[in-house]
Scaffold this motif. Sequence first.
Motif, PDB file in Angstrom:
ATOM      1  N   ALA A 186       0.832  -1.203   0.000  1.00 12.75           N
ATOM      2  CA  ALA A 186       0.000   0.000   0.000  1.00 12.75           C
ATOM      3  C   ALA A 186       0.866   1.253   0.000  1.00 12.75           C
ATOM      4  N   GLU A 187       1.944   1.234   0.781  1.00 13.77           N
ATOM      5  CA  GLU A 187       2.840   2.390   0.825  1.00 13.77           C
ATOM      6  C   GLU A 187       3.527   2.609  -0.518  1.00 13.77           C
ATOM      7  N   ARG A 189       2.500   1.577  -3.458  1.00 16.78           N
ATOM      8  CA  ARG A 189       1.521   1.964  -4.475  1.00 16.78           C
ATOM      9  C   ARG A 189       1.172   3.447  -4.356  1.00 16.78           C
ATOM     10  N   ARG A 190       1.034   3.939  -3.125  1.00 17.36           N
ATOM     11  CA  ARG A 190       0.778   5.370  -2.939  1.00 17.36           C
ATOM     12  C   ARG A 190       1.942   6.206  -3.467  1.00 17.36           C
ATOM     13  N   ALA A 191       3.157   5.746  -3.188  1.00 19.98           N
ATOM     14  CA  ALA A 191       4.333   6.470  -3.687  1.00 19.98           C
ATOM     15  C   ALA A 191       4.346   6.475  -5.217  1.00 19.98           C
ATOM     16  N   GLU A 193       1.717   6.189  -7.241  1.00 19.86           N
ATOM     17  CA  GLU A 193       0.641   7.066  -7.718  1.00 19.86           C
ATOM     18  C   GLU A 193       1.003   8.534  -7.572  1.00 19.86           C
ATOM     19  N   ASP A 194       1.713   8.889  -6.491  1.00 18.64           N
ATOM     20  CA  ASP A 194       2.153  10.276  -6.309  1.00 18.64           C
ATOM     21  C   ASP A 194       3.122  10.686  -7.413  1.00 18.64           C
TER      22      ASP A 194
END
Length: 273
Positions: A186-187, A189-191, A193-194
């Motif tokens: 999750a971490e 994937r967020r990175a 996407e950012d």
Amino acid sequence: MTDPIVVGVDGSGRSLRALLWAAQEAALHHHPLRIIHVLPFEPGPVRDSRIVSEATAIAEQAHPELEVTSAEVEGTPAATFLAESERAHTVALGAKGRGGFGTVMLGSVALQVVGHAASPVVVVNHVPLDQGRVTVGVDGSAHSQAALEYGFKEASLRGAQLQALYAWSPPGGAAPVSAAQDTADAEHRRALEDCLAPLRQGYPDVEVMEELAHESPVLALARASDRSDLLVVGSRGRGGFRGLALGSVGHHLLQYAMCPIAVIRPRTRPAPS
């Protein structure tokens, strides 16, 4: 004057592949093509002008509209191409050759050019098979962000899909615990996407495929290269990409990538059009 696509030739089959890729790239970007044959510092070096003239004829036949210039340059290959990179859009080199830049893939020449060039450097070891995909290695560093920018532009020009690949594996290679893996995924994937968000807005025409890989960046990117027309990585990064230009990660990727590989540094001068 528009920055040229610079390509090194030495008469080998591998440099021919680099020449054909560079000519196609120059036509795609509407930039001139500059063909360079490096001659060693030797008393009375034997000049074989056929190498340059034949390379020029091949490029002009493939792309009649292309502006093509050429030069024979006495010097060392690394210094020659580093100097050319100061005013180039891109420098393209064959995987291996003879004479002017033999063993460019595996020796110090490639590492010096890739690690210190002012422009992007593309090493062509295989001819692309029109897969319709550009793959970019992402790790959140400034260098990988520069690689993403380059990859989006190339995908847009080609009408290709962009695969953004974020690879990670647990420290020491231990099998990840499920809950810990879910949190890390999750971490990451967020990175990812950012990193992608501003470029998605700038290139709405580009279809993006996000991928998390639970393996080393070298393995993940090498596998992805088999399904790509271009593999793009930053010259340095953090985590798995650290020391890409000079260490074993870059060495292996340059050696085993199954498509041309572009190595990108953050811009230190205005971006060419």
